[in-house]
Write a protein that holds these residues in place. Structure first.
Motif, PDB file in Angstrom:
ATOM      1  N   LEU A  32       0.825  -1.199   0.000  1.00 46.17           N
ATOM      2  CA  LEU A  32       0.000   0.000   0.000  1.00 46.17           C
ATOM      3  C   LEU A  32       0.863   1.254   0.000  1.00 46.17           C
ATOM      4  N   ASP A  33       1.949   1.246   0.763  1.00 41.90           N
ATOM      5  CA  ASP A  33       2.836   2.406   0.804  1.00 41.90           C
ATOM      6  C   ASP A  33       3.478   2.656  -0.563  1.00 41.90           C
ATOM      7  N   ARG A  34       3.899   1.591  -1.235  1.00 48.26           N
ATOM      8  CA  ARG A  34       4.490   1.754  -2.561  1.00 48.26           C
ATOM      9  C   ARG A  34       3.453   2.304  -3.556  1.00 48.26           C
ATOM     10  N   PHE A  35       2.239   1.780  -3.463  1.00 49.91           N
ATOM     11  CA  PHE A  35       1.163   2.270  -4.332  1.00 49.91           C
ATOM     12  C   PHE A  35       0.897   3.749  -4.069  1.00 49.91           C
ATOM     13  N   ALA A  36       0.888   4.138  -2.768  1.00 53.38           N
ATOM     14  CA  ALA A  36       0.631   5.531  -2.413  1.00 53.38           C
ATOM     15  C   ALA A  36       1.729   6.443  -2.934  1.00 53.38           C
ATOM     16  N   LEU A  37       2.977   5.977  -2.945  1.00 49.66           N
ATOM     17  CA  LEU A  37       4.063   6.791  -3.500  1.00 49.66           C
ATOM     18  C   LEU A  37       3.855   7.041  -4.990  1.00 49.66           C
ATOM     19  N   VAL A  71      -4.190  16.200  -0.117  1.00 49.33           N
ATOM     20  CA  VAL A  71      -4.898  15.670   1.053  1.00 49.33           C
ATOM     21  C   VAL A  71      -5.407  14.261   0.782  1.00 49.33           C
ATOM     22  N   ALA A  72      -5.945  14.041  -0.426  1.00 49.32           N
ATOM     23  CA  ALA A  72      -6.467  12.715  -0.768  1.00 49.32           C
ATOM     24  C   ALA A  72      -5.359  11.671  -0.754  1.00 49.32           C
ATOM     25  N   VAL A  73      -4.192  12.019  -1.284  1.00 47.92           N
ATOM     26  CA  VAL A  73      -3.066  11.082  -1.279  1.00 47.92           C
ATOM     27  C   VAL A  73      -2.614  10.796   0.154  1.00 47.92           C
ATOM     28  N   SER A  74      -2.548  11.830   0.973  1.00 45.05           N
ATOM     29  CA  SER A  74      -2.110  11.661   2.354  1.00 45.05           C
ATOM     30  C   SER A  74      -3.072  10.785   3.139  1.00 45.05           C
ATOM     31  N   ALA A  75      -4.351  10.823   2.760  1.00 40.13           N
ATOM     32  CA  ALA A  75      -5.353  10.045   3.485  1.00 40.13           C
ATOM     33  C   ALA A  75      -5.184   8.552   3.262  1.00 40.13           C
ATOM     34  N   ILE A  76      -4.577   8.160   2.139  1.00 41.95           N
ATOM     35  CA  ILE A  76      -4.424   6.732   1.858  1.00 41.95           C
ATOM     36  C   ILE A  76      -2.986   6.252   1.998  1.00 41.95           C
ATOM     37  N   GLY A  77      -2.037   7.166   2.094  1.00 43.89           N
ATOM     38  CA  GLY A  77      -0.639   6.769   2.068  1.00 43.89           C
ATOM     39  C   GLY A  77       0.126   7.194   3.299  1.00 43.89           C
ATOM     40  N   SER A  78       1.434   7.073   3.192  1.00 44.86           N
ATOM     41  CA  SER A  78       2.327   7.406   4.288  1.00 44.86           C
ATOM     42  C   SER A  78       2.681   8.887   4.241  1.00 44.86           C
ATOM     43  N   ARG A  79       3.464   9.314   5.233  1.00 45.34           N
ATOM     44  CA  ARG A  79       3.924  10.699   5.241  1.00 45.34           C
ATOM     45  C   ARG A  79       4.806  10.981   4.026  1.00 45.34           C
ATOM     46  N   SER A  85      -0.487  17.256   4.586  1.00 40.24           N
ATOM     47  CA  SER A  85      -0.194  15.835   4.445  1.00 40.24           C
ATOM     48  C   SER A  85       0.241  15.240   5.780  1.00 40.24           C
ATOM     49  N   ARG A  86       1.038  15.988   6.525  1.00 46.27           N
ATOM     50  CA  ARG A  86       1.469  15.491   7.832  1.00 46.27           C
ATOM     51  C   ARG A  86       0.298  15.360   8.786  1.00 46.27           C
ATOM     52  N   LEU A  87      -0.609  16.343   8.775  1.00 45.02           N
ATOM     53  CA  LEU A  87      -1.779  16.274   9.633  1.00 45.02           C
ATOM     54  C   LEU A  87      -2.691  15.115   9.249  1.00 45.02           C
TER      55      LEU A  87
END
Length: 253
Positions: free
Chosen positions: A7-12, A47-55, A102-104
């Protein structure tokens, strides 16, 4: 764990591509919309990317959004340059806001996960407490807790052994630490012990000051579960001891 890494790789990948796709979609409208409006659209994407991925995914999305904003949506178009001073400030603010948001978002998602984990732990304790209160056969409590421990600690297997406590096995202590059986203070470990064959990590069951047996845990190789999960496991064993002790008092009476 592999699922989280995937999931983290996908989010990147999404963090890199999504702002680019959004900027390209805004290209036909860039002469009609203000640069502030287009920047706000890109912030939503971050924001959408941050909601599904890592920092890291959120930070990458913020950088990608700022770069795409400057390249596609400000004059001169399709050049690595921004002519207008206001657009430069907007690009800088887009990057800063994207990084902060994104951090929040990642922190909020972590808090939600923690709340969900705590609710699951409470549910395990509550379910066992209700079973004990009903006063059914203690064997039912033992079997229930055995299943709960297997899921909670991610065990390959778990069984309960009645009777005296023989040997010096690695032990999950009442404080959640793991005693390795080498000395009284030997509890400093972060991985399941691998110097013993599987099924030799014990979790003792005590009720009314009497030892009734122990759960023999068969952990998978890897790091110990969280301290919270280990403390819940100890509490489940204590509930088992209470059920066994109550059943013993009933038989004696």
């Amino acid at each position: 764990m592999s699922g989280y890494r995937l999931l983290d790789r996908f989010a990147l990948v999404v963090g890199l591509v999504a702002p680019l796709a959004a900027a390209l979609a805004l290209v036909p409208l860039r002469t009609d919309l203000s640069t502030t409006d287009t920047a706000l659209v890109l912030v939503v994407v971050v924001v959408a990317v941050s909601a599904i991925g890592s920092r890291a995914a959120g930070a990458l999305a913020a950088l990608s959004a700022a770069a795409c904003f400057g390249f596609f949506l400000t004059r001169p178009y399709e050049r690595v340059a921004i002519a207008d001073g206001d657009d430069i400030r907007t690009a800088v603010l887009l990057l800063a806001v994207g990084l902060i948001v994104s951090r929040l978002a990642v922190r909020i998602r972590g808090l939600r996960r923690t709340a969900g984990d705590d609710a699951a732990r409470l549910s395990r304790l509550e379910g066992t407490a209700r079973l004990v209160e009903r006063g059914g056969p203690p064997e039912d409590v033992v079997e229930h807790v055995r299943r709960e421990l297997t899921g909670l600690l991610g065990l390959r297997g778990c069984r309960f052994a009645y009777g005296s406590l023989i040997g010096h096995l690695p032990r999950l202590e009442h404080d959640g630490n793991v005693w390795l059986g080498l000395g009284p203070g030997d509890t400093e470990c972060t991985y399941w012990p691998d110097r013993w064959p599987p099924g030799t990590v014990e979790l003792r069951v005590v009720g009314g000051g009497h030892h009734y047996g122990r759960f023999l845990l068969e952990p998978a190789a890897g790091p110990l579960p969280s301290p919270q999960d280990r403390l819940v496991a100890v509490a489940l064993a204590a509930q088992t001891g209470s059920a066994l002790d109550t059943a013993g008092l009933s038989r004696a009476g």
